[in-house]
Motif scaffolding. Structure first.
Motif, mmCIF file in Angstrom:
data_model
loop_
_atom_site.group_PDB
_atom_site.id
_atom_site.type_symbol
_atom_site.label_atom_id
_atom_site.label_comp_id
_atom_site.label_asym_id
_atom_site.label_seq_id
_atom_site.Cartn_x
_atom_site.Cartn_y
_atom_site.Cartn_z
ATOM 1 N N UNK A 1 0.865 -1.177 0.000
ATOM 2 C CA UNK A 1 0.000 0.000 0.000
ATOM 3 C C UNK A 1 0.898 1.222 0.000
ATOM 4 N N UNK A 2 0.804 2.009 -1.057
ATOM 5 C CA UNK A 2 1.651 3.188 -1.214
ATOM 6 C C UNK A 2 0.812 4.454 -1.142
ATOM 7 N N UNK A 3 1.383 5.472 -0.527
ATOM 8 C CA UNK A 3 0.749 6.785 -0.457
ATOM 9 C C UNK A 3 1.795 7.851 -0.710
ATOM 10 N N UNK A 4 1.482 8.786 -1.607
ATOM 11 C CA UNK A 4 2.413 9.853 -1.952
ATOM 12 C C UNK A 4 1.688 11.198 -1.923
ATOM 13 N N UNK A 5 2.306 12.171 -1.261
ATOM 14 C CA UNK A 5 1.788 13.536 -1.208
ATOM 15 C C UNK A 5 2.893 14.475 -1.686
ATOM 16 N N UNK A 6 2.551 15.395 -2.580
ATOM 17 C CA UNK A 6 3.579 16.277 -3.132
ATOM 18 C C UNK A 6 3.011 17.666 -3.362
ATOM 19 N N UNK A 7 3.882 18.663 -3.257
ATOM 20 C CA UNK A 7 3.571 20.032 -3.637
ATOM 21 C C UNK A 7 4.661 20.537 -4.559
ATOM 22 N N UNK A 8 4.289 21.321 -5.573
ATOM 23 C CA UNK A 8 5.284 21.745 -6.564
ATOM 24 C C UNK A 8 5.005 23.155 -7.052
ATOM 25 N N UNK A 9 6.040 23.764 -7.578
ATOM 26 C CA UNK A 9 5.908 25.072 -8.234
ATOM 27 C C UNK A 9 6.981 25.188 -9.298
ATOM 28 N N UNK A 10 6.665 25.954 -10.332
ATOM 29 C CA UNK A 10 7.600 26.157 -11.437
ATOM 30 C C UNK A 10 7.395 27.575 -11.959
ATOM 31 N N UNK A 11 8.489 28.224 -12.290
ATOM 32 C CA UNK A 11 8.405 29.619 -12.748
ATOM 33 C C UNK A 11 9.378 29.830 -13.899
ATOM 34 N N UNK A 12 8.941 30.630 -14.873
ATOM 35 C CA UNK A 12 9.783 31.063 -15.979
ATOM 36 C C UNK A 12 9.655 32.569 -16.086
ATOM 37 N N UNK A 13 10.776 33.257 -16.256
ATOM 38 C CA UNK A 13 10.762 34.725 -16.333
ATOM 39 C C UNK A 13 11.606 35.179 -17.514
ATOM 40 N N UNK A 14 10.996 35.965 -18.412
ATOM 41 C CA UNK A 14 11.717 36.550 -19.540
ATOM 42 C C UNK A 14 12.455 37.793 -19.049
ATOM 43 N N UNK A 15 13.760 37.764 -19.118
ATOM 44 C CA UNK A 15 14.573 38.891 -18.658
ATOM 45 C C UNK A 15 15.610 39.223 -19.725
ATOM 46 N N UNK A 16 16.046 40.445 -19.741
ATOM 47 C CA UNK A 16 17.146 40.874 -20.614
ATOM 48 C C UNK A 16 16.925 40.453 -22.061
ATOM 49 N N UNK A 17 15.765 40.796 -22.585
ATOM 50 C CA UNK A 17 15.504 40.541 -23.994
ATOM 51 C C UNK A 17 15.232 39.093 -24.304
ATOM 52 N N UNK A 18 16.227 38.369 -24.797
ATOM 53 C CA UNK A 18 16.033 36.996 -25.263
ATOM 54 C C UNK A 18 16.366 35.943 -24.214
ATOM 55 N N UNK A 19 16.588 36.363 -22.983
ATOM 56 C CA UNK A 19 16.986 35.432 -21.920
ATOM 57 C C UNK A 19 15.781 35.070 -21.051
#
Length: 771
Positions: free
Chosen positions: A393-411
């Protein structure tokens, strides 16, 4: 593709990935993930003795035959997890595309994706009525029928129903009964989708899919006779069964093999399957104004297994997994919020909950093995059957976040993190399933000889493994006396933090340069193996991969050439691997262990070039240097205390390449001629640590490297015509056209060593019509 949980152009995603379109899958007659692996360098497939598929991506994989073992390469159906490899069978139909994401994907796809993630994208309900059907007839009386119907049921409700049926005669020829065949196919799949759009920002997609497998499981090829139980025989082999020793080895061709015609557990030949799966899922997307979208994905999967596997490649019963009965119930819930993907800062935050219940009971049958003869001669106990059950019997709990930010023109800068808390409660028991319970009573005698508690005779359903660790001569668990017969019970609790940091930079002309650093984890696992003592059931702890990767994606020559290159390095710690130990009672047996330190260095290149308006060529190459850096254990020859530093990781070919050509030419106003060819190459690898060290075996044809998986090249092709409006097409196809003899795995069991060969040449004709 949807690597970031939203649709993007492949060239805009700063990771290494491969995408196979639905039309290409149909034209190339690809109907399984095993066949997809032949098209994607760096993705490898191995057949396990009980039919559980094993996938390895860039040298990261988990070879374990238990149906309740989490993989290292996670599989999804429209972001709904197929949590265990055995659940992934028969899902490759009516697809829009398949996405293969390489490298750790733990931040968005969860633990158990240390090697990568594969996402099946299903063809969705359409706003206008459409339907299609296709029929295939091929070698071995292969008959495949597939079709779909899609369209609106009302102004707000869309539906799509699709199904597939696969039938074929057996392709394996018995070595001892030349008119007997094995490998018959009887598979039935279906999928119903309902899409609802309320017009107020709420969209729902319901998916009910399932399949039934009543095919015959593949039989092994008997390739070598191994001196097992040498600690009990002087001279070696004196307890060998004469009938086994005199059995000819399988011929070195794809169709050769053998199997047992009857089992002691039921009046039926051993290679058979009667398995089924159904899955229900509901996805809801709710737009919160122009700010973003809340997404909920709820899924329930129910799988039943009842099958037999002939694992010794003999008409005799030297060692067969004669009957496996299993059940998986899996519930998954994901809830996340993502802001508007058009913003310069894009983020997603959410959580997952999963609960899996896995029950497996394997019945082993080995009356013709040397173990039976030796134990009869030495102890008066001719043991020939046992069973192992594993309830988890397996139980898994997870929390996640992901972010992308356009900075300095093409970066663009990227960051992601996921915290996972997991718990796995296991109960494992090896028993004697049939009277007069010879094995059970023998273990009681060993218990008393080792100083265990005195007791009477064996009782049905009693666990028959000793509570002692042969290495330390100490008890394994504290709830039973030393050397007593006991069930193994343990709760494995683990947590981890997966993360990723990266940067994407767009150069002039649309080229993308990316750098990623990530860390991923795979959950610990309990084995389903034959164990005379409880120490063999101790779990392997969670493994971790620290990955460094950089690459470039670019279009050149006025978009006639697409070039992708990448290089990577993985620091691989506590890799879970099925290895060997020398059991004091039964000799060399399997055990699941952690390899303290390994590493993978590699590079990949992919090219797509339009040579002319009619001709497109593709090429891909992967180089892998996957080595064990620190581990001491038992090699394939049974030698103990071997230092494996610098040796290769199993199932990781150093060189993998593919070449493809697609040609289309208009023939008048109504007809288009098309043709395609694919060449896929793999260099050699091994199936067990130290596999290039031969055990003591008999068979001159394979003594150069018994546990090697020889390199091979496969050639496929198609040619046909279609209407210019693509309403119909008809084509001839061939797979493994030159009938290459290759195999995906080599395993041992008591006296014998066996291979699992790839399919021989197959060919046929397919007709497709859309309405």
């Amino acid at each position: 593709m949807t690597a970031n949980k939203r649709e993007q152009r492949l060239n805009d995603v700063g990771i290494t990935a491969a995408v196979l379109g639905g039309d290409a899958l149909k034209q190339q007659q690809i109907s399984s993930l095993a066949e997809i692996a032949t098209r994607v360098p760096s993705l490898s497939y191995a057949s396990a003795p009980n039919g559980t598929p094993v996938y390895t991506l860039r040298g990261v994989g988990f070879y374990e035959t238990s149906i309740g073992a989490y993989p290292s390469v996670s599989i999804y159906l429209d972001e709904v997890p197929l949590s265990f490899p055995v659940l992934t069978n028969h899902s490759t139909f009516d697809l829009e595309r398949v996405e293969i994401l390489k490298g750790p994907q733990g931040t968005l796809f969860g633990q158990n994706s240390t090697g990568g993630a594969i996402n099946y994208i299903v063809a969705k309900p359409t706003e206008v009525f459409t339907a299609g059907a296709q029929a295939t007839y091929g070698r071995f009386n292969q008959l495949d029928l597939e079709g779909f119907v899609s369209g609106p049921l009302s102004d707000t409700l869309l539906a799509r129903f699709s199904g597939r049926m696969e039938t074929a005669d057996g392709w394996q020829v018995s070595d001892s009964r030349h008119r007997d065949r094995n490998g018959r196919v009887r598979n039935y799949m279906g999928r119903l989708q309902l899409g609802y759009d309320a017009g107020s920002g709420l969209r729902l997609l319901f998916n009910a899919n399932g399949w039934k497998d009543k095919s015959q499981t593949q039989a092994a090829q008997f390739i070598a006779l191994q001196f097992q139980n040498e600690n009990l025989s002087d001279p070696p082999g004196q307890y060998r069964n004469a009938a086994v020793a005199s059995t000819p080895f399988s011929a070195l061709n794809p169709r050769s093999g053998d199997w047992t015609s009857r089992s002691v557990y039921y009046d039926h030949r051993i290679p058979f399957a009667d398995n089924r799966l159904y899955q229900l899922s509901l996805r809801g997307d709710l737009d919160i104004g122009d700010f973003g979208t809340v997404t909920s994905i709820t899924a329930y999967t129910d799988y039943k297994m009842r099958q037999g596997n002939d694992t010794d490649g003999l008409a005799l019963r030297s060692f067969d997994a004669a009957l496996t009965v299993g059940r998986i119930k899996s519930f998954n819930q994901e809830l996340r919020f993502a802001n508007d993907p058009g913003q310069p800062v894009r983020f997603v935050v959410g959580g997952n909950f999963s609960k899996d219940s896995v029950d497996q009971n394997v019945f082993f049958d080995y009356p013709d093995s040397s173990a039976r003869i030796a134990f009869d001669a030495l102890f008066g106990a001719p043991i020939d059957v046992l069973n192992v059950r594993n309830n988890q019997d397996m139980r898994n709990i997870a929390g996640f976040s992901n972010i992308e930010a356009d900075v300095a023109g093409n970066l663009t800068l990227k960051a992601g993190v996921r915290y996972t808390n997991s718990r796995n409660k296991a109960a494992i028991c090896q028993g004697d399933p049939l009277p007069p319970y010879i094995y059970g009573n023998l273990i009681i005698a060993f218990s008393e000889a080792f100083g265990g508690p005195g007791r009477g005779t064996y009782t049905p359903d009693e666990c028959a493994s000793l509570n002692l660790n042969p290495a330390t001569f100490a008890p394994v668990v504290n709830y039973a006396p030393f050397a007593a017969l006991a069930e193994y019970r343990h709760i494995l609790k683990e947590d981890n933090i997966s993360w990723r940091l990266g940067a994407d930079y767009k150069l002039g002309g649309g080229a993308l340069v990316y750098l990623n650093v990530s860390k991923g984890y795979k959950a610990g696992s309990f084995p389903t193996i034959s164990g005379s003592n409880l120490a063999q059931y101790n779990p392997a702890r969670q493994e971790a991969v620290m990955a460094y990767e950089g690459g470039v994606k670019t279009s050149l020559l006025n978009r006639r050439l697409q070039a992708n290159v990448a290089a990577f390095y993985y620091d691989y710690s506590q890799k879970q691997l099925r290895t060997k130990l020398n059991d004091p009672i039964f000799g060399q047996l399997d055990v699941l262990q952690n390899i303290p330190k390994s590493s993978v260095k590699g590079a990949e290149a992919e090219l797509t070039i339009r040579l002319s308006p009619d001709l497109t060529a593709t090429a891909a190459y992967t180089y892998l240097d996957a080595t064990i850096d620190r581990y001491v254990g038992v090699n394939a020859g049974g030698d103990v205390g071997i230092d494996f530093s610098g040796t290769e990781i199993p199932y990781t070919p150093k060189h993998q390449a593919s070449l493809g050509m697609n040609y289309e030419r208009q023939l008048g106003d109504a007809i288009t001629l098309f043709a395609g060819a694919n060449v896929n190459m793999r260099s050699s690898t091994i199936s067990t640590p130290g596999g290039r060290i031969n055990p003591s075996t008999i068979n001159d044809s394979v003594t150069s490297c018994v546990y090697c998986i020889r390199g091979y090249t496969l050639v496929d092709g198609q040619i046909g015509i279609r209407s210019t409006d693509r309403r119909w097409q008809a084509f001839l196809w061939g797979k493994n056209i030159f009938n290459s003899y290759y195999w995906s795995n080599v395993v041992s069991g008591y006296d014998i060593v066996t291979r699992y060969a790839g399919r021989p040449a197959t060919y046929g004709m397919t007709f497709v019509h859309h309405f």
